[in-house]
Design a protein around this motif. Structure first.
Motif, short mmCIF file in Angstrom:
data_model
loop_
_atom_site.label_atom_id
_atom_site.label_comp_id
_atom_site.label_asym_id
_atom_site.label_seq_id
_atom_site.Cartn_x
_atom_site.Cartn_y
_atom_site.Cartn_z
N GLU A 1 1.94 6.95 -6.71
CA GLU A 1 0.91 7.92 -7.09
C GLU A 1 1.35 9.34 -6.76
O GLU A 1 1.15 10.26 -7.57
CB GLU A 1 -0.40 7.60 -6.38
CG GLU A 1 -1.06 6.32 -6.89
CD GLU A 1 -2.22 5.87 -6.01
OE1 GLU A 1 -2.59 6.59 -5.06
OE2 GLU A 1 -2.75 4.78 -6.28
N ASN A 2 1.94 9.52 -5.59
CA ASN A 2 2.40 10.86 -5.20
C ASN A 2 3.52 11.35 -6.10
O ASN A 2 3.54 12.53 -6.50
CB ASN A 2 2.87 10.86 -3.74
CG ASN A 2 1.72 10.68 -2.77
OD1 ASN A 2 0.56 10.88 -3.11
ND2 ASN A 2 2.03 10.27 -1.56
N ARG B 1 2.34 1.77 -3.49
CA ARG B 1 1.35 2.34 -4.42
C ARG B 1 1.16 3.84 -4.16
O ARG B 1 1.12 4.64 -5.10
CB ARG B 1 0.01 1.62 -4.28
CG ARG B 1 -0.03 0.29 -4.94
CD ARG B 1 -1.44 -0.32 -4.95
NE ARG B 1 -1.40 -1.59 -5.63
CZ ARG B 1 -1.20 -2.76 -5.05
NH1 ARG B 1 -1.05 -2.84 -3.74
NH2 ARG B 1 -1.17 -3.88 -5.75
N GLU B 2 1.02 4.20 -2.90
CA GLU B 2 0.81 5.61 -2.55
C GLU B 2 2.01 6.46 -2.96
O GLU B 2 1.85 7.55 -3.51
CB GLU B 2 0.53 5.75 -1.06
CG GLU B 2 0.19 7.18 -0.67
CD GLU B 2 -0.23 7.31 0.78
OE1 GLU B 2 -0.24 8.45 1.26
OE2 GLU B 2 -0.54 6.29 1.41
N ALA C 1 0.83 -1.21 0.00
CA ALA C 1 0.00 0.00 0.00
C ALA C 1 0.86 1.26 0.00
O ALA C 1 0.57 2.22 -0.72
CB ALA C 1 -0.94 -0.01 1.21
#
Length: 84
Positions: free
Chosen positions: A71-72, A67-68, A64
């Motif tokens: 994305e950031n 992924r974050e 997780a």
């Protein structure tokens, strides 16, 4: 550190195959997202095969977070900020 190396390697490979009309920044952002998603998917697979619940939870959390972070970083590239 291994995660960063995998992301960089995947981004490089994806960049070689990216031939379309997108801007360079958009291509870079897409590559970052794709690479981080690949790493996160691998972590999810490792979690599925973990021998303990604690190990599974740790790997799920790492997936997780990966992924974050992807994305950031991609969003920062799209906004024109440096994502190092």
């Amino acid at each position: 550190m291994k995660t960063i190396v995998k992301i960089a390697a995947a981004a490089g490979l994806i960049a070689l195959g990216a031939c379309n009309n997108q801007t360079a920044a958009e291509n870079k952002a897409d590559n970052i997202e794709a690479a981080s998603e690949n790493v996160a998917d691998n972590l999810d697979e490792m979690a599925d095969n973990a021998s303990t619940d604690a190990a599974e939870d740790a790997l799920d959390n790492q997936a997780a977070a990966t992924r974050e972070a992807g994305e950031n970083a991609a969003e920062a590239v799209r906004e024109g900020n440096s994502a190092h």
